[in-house]
Design an enzyme around this catalytic site. Structure first.
Site, PDB file in Angstrom:
ATOM      1  CE  LYS A  47      -3.794  -2.521   2.025  1.00 36.58           C
ATOM      2  NZ  LYS A  47      -4.380  -3.118   3.205  1.00 36.58           N
ATOM      3  CD  GLN A  82      -3.435  -4.572   6.296  1.00 37.20           C
ATOM      4  OE1 GLN A  82      -3.367  -3.536   5.641  1.00 37.20           O
ATOM      5  NE2 GLN A  82      -3.804  -5.709   5.757  1.00 37.20           N
ATOM      6  CG  ASP A 105     -10.281  -1.311   3.982  1.00 37.90           C
ATOM      7  OD1 ASP A 105     -10.061  -1.566   2.782  1.00 37.90           O
ATOM      8  OD2 ASP A 105      -9.751  -1.927   4.928  1.00 37.90           O
TER       9      ASP A 105
END
Ligand code: NAD
Length: 270
Positions: A47, A82, A105
């Site tokens: 990322k 994460q 997300d």
């Protein structure tokens, strides 16, 4: 045909880079990596590299309590936790702290609700990346018989919603599904998100199906593989995504798209 996800991704990233350069601000993503797990570290590194490639800012934190501060920082446009988190942390509670406009997300209840209603800025990155692949490979999924294996909140469930919104007929399979092979062998488009190497065998796949392999697994030799028995299924499928270099790369590209959108929202450009 093995789908060239790297080329599809590159075209998207070039466009993202151009659009980002037109903004007066630097789109910036903050990632919280609260668990010291080798796979998560690799995903976060990918990322960071992707952000650097398109000229975005990238910040990384290891303390889960950073979420509370990051959501108020004006120069941080996207906040991503994460997953998975350590088992003693309530994932839903942590995610709920992220305001929808920074939830790149797309895992907050608000953004998932908006996805169901069909009126959304952010869609979860993996299904979003798969829709881009399908756009490139078959144009429209309207009327297609799509089978999704796996019902996680980050892949299977939102995938089934996004395909339905594009007029596909969707069957969502999971660990309690009976006669899985009978269902999958009728699919025009088969998407596997199970997390078991060698799970999808050639007898489960109809001739000329489009196969999307979401799984990321290590096989007995320690090699990175998907859920699909690639060498057998590639001979039967019309098109198939590879692992590595398939859905994973598109997931990161969708994250860049969402971060750009978050930055555009922050400056009133959307
Ligand atoms: P998960 O790991 O949370 O759950 C697995 C799913 O598989 C469950 O819904 C379960 O019902 C289903 N399943 C398990 N055994 C089954 C069986 N015998 N028959 C039918 N269904 C069965 O799901 P996840 O988080 O979506 O992850 C799935 C895989 O996708 C993992 O390998 C993960 O690493 C990978 N993944 C890849 C990406 C990417 O960008 N490529 C993104 C997310 C997840």
């Amino acid at each position: 045909m093995v789908i060239d996800c790297k080329a599809i991704s590159q075209a998207k990233r070039d466009a993202i880079k151009r659009k980002a350069a037109e903004l007066d601000i630097t789109p910036t993503l903050a990632v919280i990596l609260a668990v010291d797990d080798p796979a998560s570290r690799v995903y976060v590194r990918n990322k960071r590299r992707a952000c650097e490639e398109v000229g975005f800012g990238f910040e990384m934190y290891s303390d889960i309590n950073a979420v509370g501060e990051l959501v108020t920082q004006q120069d941080v446009h996207g906040v991503l936790v994460q997953l998975p988190l350590p088992s003693d942390i309530d994932t839903n509670k942590v995610i709920a702290q992220i305001p929808p406009e920074k939830d790149v997300d797309a895992l907050t209840a608000t953004n998932l609700g908006r996805l169901v209603l069909g009126a959304y800025d952010f869609a979860p990155c993996t299904p979003s990346g798969i829709m881009t692949i399908l756009d490139n490979v078959c144009g429209s999924v309207s009327g297609a018989n799509c089978v999704v294996i796996g019902r996680s909140n980050i892949v299977g469930k939102p995938m089934s919603i996004m395909l339905t919104q594009k007029n596909a007929t969707v069957t969502l399979c999971h660990s309690h599904t009976e006669d899985l092979a009978g269902i999958t062998s009728r699919a025009d488009i088969l998407i596997s998100a199970v997390g078991k190497a060698g799970f999808v065998t050639a007898n489960m796949v109809k001739q000329d199906t489009i196969v999307i392999d979401v799984g990321i697994n290590r096989n007995r030799e320690g090699k990175l593989v998907g859920d699909v028995c690639f060498d057998d299924v590639v001979r039967k499928a019309d098109a198939i995504t590879p692992v590595p270099g398939g859905v994973g790369i598109m997931t990161v590209t969708s994250l860049l798209e969402n971060t750009l959108k978050a930055a555009e929202l922050a400056v009133g450009k959307r």
